[in-house]
Design a protein around this motif. Sequence first.
Motif, mmCIF file in Angstrom:
data_model
loop_
_atom_site.group_PDB
_atom_site.id
_atom_site.type_symbol
_atom_site.label_atom_id
_atom_site.label_comp_id
_atom_site.label_asym_id
_atom_site.label_seq_id
_atom_site.Cartn_x
_atom_site.Cartn_y
_atom_site.Cartn_z
ATOM 1 N N PHE A 7 -24.916 3.229 -19.854
ATOM 2 C CA PHE A 7 -24.325 3.564 -18.697
ATOM 3 C C PHE A 7 -24.832 5.108 -18.189
ATOM 4 O O PHE A 7 -26.108 5.314 -18.061
ATOM 5 C CB PHE A 7 -22.936 3.349 -18.330
ATOM 6 C CG PHE A 7 -22.497 2.097 -18.629
ATOM 7 C CD1 PHE A 7 -23.183 1.154 -18.326
ATOM 8 C CD2 PHE A 7 -21.231 1.599 -18.992
ATOM 9 C CE1 PHE A 7 -22.701 -0.378 -18.612
ATOM 10 C CE2 PHE A 7 -20.792 0.231 -19.377
ATOM 11 C CZ PHE A 7 -21.656 -0.703 -18.970
ATOM 12 N N ASP A 8 -23.898 6.034 -18.043
ATOM 13 C CA ASP A 8 -24.017 7.691 -17.675
ATOM 14 C C ASP A 8 -23.906 8.265 -19.050
ATOM 15 O O ASP A 8 -23.989 9.400 -18.899
ATOM 16 C CB ASP A 8 -23.042 7.781 -16.724
ATOM 17 C CG ASP A 8 -23.164 7.320 -15.135
ATOM 18 O OD1 ASP A 8 -24.209 6.706 -14.886
ATOM 19 O OD2 ASP A 8 -22.118 7.151 -14.617
ATOM 20 N N TYR A 9 -23.733 7.803 -19.920
ATOM 21 C CA TYR A 9 -23.650 8.490 -21.314
ATOM 22 C C TYR A 9 -25.072 8.554 -22.128
ATOM 23 O O TYR A 9 -25.737 7.509 -22.533
ATOM 24 C CB TYR A 9 -22.752 7.948 -22.213
ATOM 25 C CG TYR A 9 -21.296 7.951 -21.725
ATOM 26 C CD1 TYR A 9 -20.396 9.192 -21.627
ATOM 27 C CD2 TYR A 9 -21.071 6.857 -21.126
ATOM 28 C CE1 TYR A 9 -19.255 8.862 -21.286
ATOM 29 C CE2 TYR A 9 -19.514 6.759 -20.311
ATOM 30 C CZ TYR A 9 -18.697 7.839 -20.541
ATOM 31 O OH TYR A 9 -17.323 7.830 -20.004
ATOM 32 N N CYS A 10 -25.606 9.771 -22.051
ATOM 33 C CA CYS A 10 -27.019 9.848 -22.452
ATOM 34 C C CYS A 10 -27.087 10.669 -23.823
ATOM 35 O O CYS A 10 -26.096 11.637 -24.030
ATOM 36 C CB CYS A 10 -27.922 10.255 -21.376
ATOM 37 S SG CYS A 10 -28.330 9.230 -20.569
ATOM 38 N N GLU A 19 -23.061 15.828 -27.004
ATOM 39 C CA GLU A 19 -21.879 15.333 -26.846
ATOM 40 C C GLU A 19 -21.765 14.014 -27.588
ATOM 41 O O GLU A 19 -20.807 13.346 -27.982
ATOM 42 C CB GLU A 19 -21.283 14.964 -25.405
ATOM 43 C CG GLU A 19 -21.023 16.416 -24.788
ATOM 44 C CD GLU A 19 -20.604 16.267 -23.303
ATOM 45 O OE1 GLU A 19 -20.504 14.914 -22.885
ATOM 46 O OE2 GLU A 19 -20.480 17.167 -22.588
ATOM 47 N N GLY A 20 -23.012 13.510 -27.959
ATOM 48 C CA GLY A 20 -23.128 12.009 -28.662
ATOM 49 C C GLY A 20 -24.392 11.502 -28.456
ATOM 50 O O GLY A 20 -25.150 12.054 -27.877
ATOM 51 N N THR A 21 -24.291 10.274 -29.237
ATOM 52 C CA THR A 21 -25.419 9.373 -29.501
ATOM 53 C C THR A 21 -25.416 8.070 -29.284
ATOM 54 O O THR A 21 -24.362 7.539 -29.707
ATOM 55 C CB THR A 21 -26.164 9.875 -30.805
ATOM 56 O OG1 THR A 21 -26.341 11.093 -30.965
ATOM 57 C CG2 THR A 21 -27.600 9.066 -31.050
ATOM 58 N N ASP A 27 -24.427 -14.045 -32.203
ATOM 59 C CA ASP A 27 -24.346 -12.594 -32.310
ATOM 60 C C ASP A 27 -23.253 -11.627 -32.011
ATOM 61 O O ASP A 27 -22.641 -11.932 -31.051
ATOM 62 C CB ASP A 27 -25.680 -11.784 -31.688
ATOM 63 C CG ASP A 27 -26.992 -12.084 -32.238
ATOM 64 O OD1 ASP A 27 -27.037 -12.351 -33.663
ATOM 65 O OD2 ASP A 27 -27.957 -11.582 -31.727
ATOM 66 N N VAL A 28 -22.811 -10.710 -32.981
ATOM 67 C CA VAL A 28 -21.678 -9.845 -32.573
ATOM 68 C C VAL A 28 -22.665 -8.512 -32.257
ATOM 69 O O VAL A 28 -23.032 -7.882 -33.264
ATOM 70 C CB VAL A 28 -20.796 -9.571 -33.665
ATOM 71 C CG1 VAL A 28 -19.879 -8.532 -33.500
ATOM 72 C CG2 VAL A 28 -20.032 -10.923 -33.878
ATOM 73 N N ILE A 29 -22.695 -8.098 -31.068
ATOM 74 C CA ILE A 29 -23.159 -7.003 -30.705
ATOM 75 C C ILE A 29 -22.273 -5.666 -30.347
ATOM 76 O O ILE A 29 -21.573 -5.964 -29.206
ATOM 77 C CB ILE A 29 -24.394 -6.827 -29.567
ATOM 78 C CG1 ILE A 29 -25.285 -8.154 -29.758
ATOM 79 C CG2 ILE A 29 -25.117 -5.785 -29.021
ATOM 80 C CD1 ILE A 29 -25.794 -8.662 -28.833
ATOM 81 N N GLU A 30 -22.493 -4.602 -30.928
ATOM 82 C CA GLU A 30 -21.522 -3.383 -30.905
ATOM 83 C C GLU A 30 -22.455 -2.394 -30.379
ATOM 84 O O GLU A 30 -23.266 -1.782 -30.934
ATOM 85 C CB GLU A 30 -20.667 -3.234 -32.112
ATOM 86 C CG GLU A 30 -19.816 -4.253 -32.543
ATOM 87 C CD GLU A 30 -19.291 -4.016 -33.886
ATOM 88 O OE1 GLU A 30 -18.165 -3.603 -34.025
ATOM 89 O OE2 GLU A 30 -20.082 -4.036 -34.872
ATOM 90 N N ILE A 31 -22.069 -1.708 -29.141
ATOM 91 C CA ILE A 31 -22.701 -0.573 -28.701
ATOM 92 C C ILE A 31 -21.811 0.546 -28.610
ATOM 93 O O ILE A 31 -20.428 0.583 -28.021
ATOM 94 C CB ILE A 31 -23.191 -0.957 -27.306
ATOM 95 C CG1 ILE A 31 -24.294 -1.903 -27.519
ATOM 96 C CG2 ILE A 31 -24.118 0.564 -26.724
ATOM 97 C CD1 ILE A 31 -24.741 -2.442 -25.825
ATOM 98 N N PHE A 32 -22.087 2.002 -29.156
ATOM 99 C CA PHE A 32 -21.258 2.858 -29.437
ATOM 100 C C PHE A 32 -21.978 4.238 -28.598
ATOM 101 O O PHE A 32 -23.190 4.237 -28.864
ATOM 102 C CB PHE A 32 -21.105 3.362 -30.918
ATOM 103 C CG PHE A 32 -20.375 2.249 -31.330
ATOM 104 C CD1 PHE A 32 -19.256 2.174 -31.767
ATOM 105 C CD2 PHE A 32 -21.246 1.314 -32.140
ATOM 106 C CE1 PHE A 32 -18.411 1.221 -32.404
ATOM 107 C CE2 PHE A 32 -20.557 0.268 -32.957
ATOM 108 C CZ PHE A 32 -19.296 -0.020 -33.074
ATOM 109 N N TYR A 33 -21.109 5.040 -28.341
ATOM 110 C CA TYR A 33 -21.718 6.402 -27.961
ATOM 111 C C TYR A 33 -20.804 7.232 -28.770
ATOM 112 O O TYR A 33 -19.605 7.595 -28.424
ATOM 113 C CB TYR A 33 -21.753 6.592 -26.173
ATOM 114 C CG TYR A 33 -22.049 8.036 -25.860
ATOM 115 C CD1 TYR A 33 -23.432 8.228 -25.933
ATOM 116 C CD2 TYR A 33 -21.092 8.876 -25.845
ATOM 117 C CE1 TYR A 33 -23.612 9.424 -25.586
ATOM 118 C CE2 TYR A 33 -21.573 10.189 -25.373
ATOM 119 C CZ TYR A 33 -22.771 10.629 -25.266
ATOM 120 O OH TYR A 33 -23.309 11.610 -24.858
ATOM 121 N N GLU A 34 -20.986 7.785 -29.744
ATOM 122 C CA GLU A 34 -20.386 8.958 -30.467
ATOM 123 C C GLU A 34 -21.090 9.920 -30.857
ATOM 124 O O GLU A 34 -22.416 10.039 -31.017
ATOM 125 C CB GLU A 34 -19.477 8.131 -31.654
ATOM 126 C CG GLU A 34 -20.566 7.586 -32.606
ATOM 127 C CD GLU A 34 -19.947 6.604 -33.441
ATOM 128 O OE1 GLU A 34 -18.767 6.140 -33.416
ATOM 129 O OE2 GLU A 34 -20.604 6.115 -34.592
#
Length: 73
Positions: A35-38, A42-44, A66-73
């Motif tokens: 989305f808008d988090y790049c 502040e994160g990866t 499939d269990v797909i997890e997307i993180f921004y941390e």
Amino acid sequence: DATGTVHIEFPFVYEAKLGEFFQIWEKTFNQNCIFDYCNGPEGTVKMRVNGVESNEFENHIMRDRDVIEIFYE
């Protein structure tokens, strides 16, 4: 659906990439942004598929269960 499960149904065999799902939503998703988090101070953006870190991001071919997890941390 409301559980967070994505249901993909085609009358033929189709290897759907995760990025295509985001394109339908007109949202950004790749190795650099969700989305808008790049990626930056502040994160990866990170992704796990079935509990294992993956670098396929938008190129991941979605498989049944499939269990797909997307993180921004």
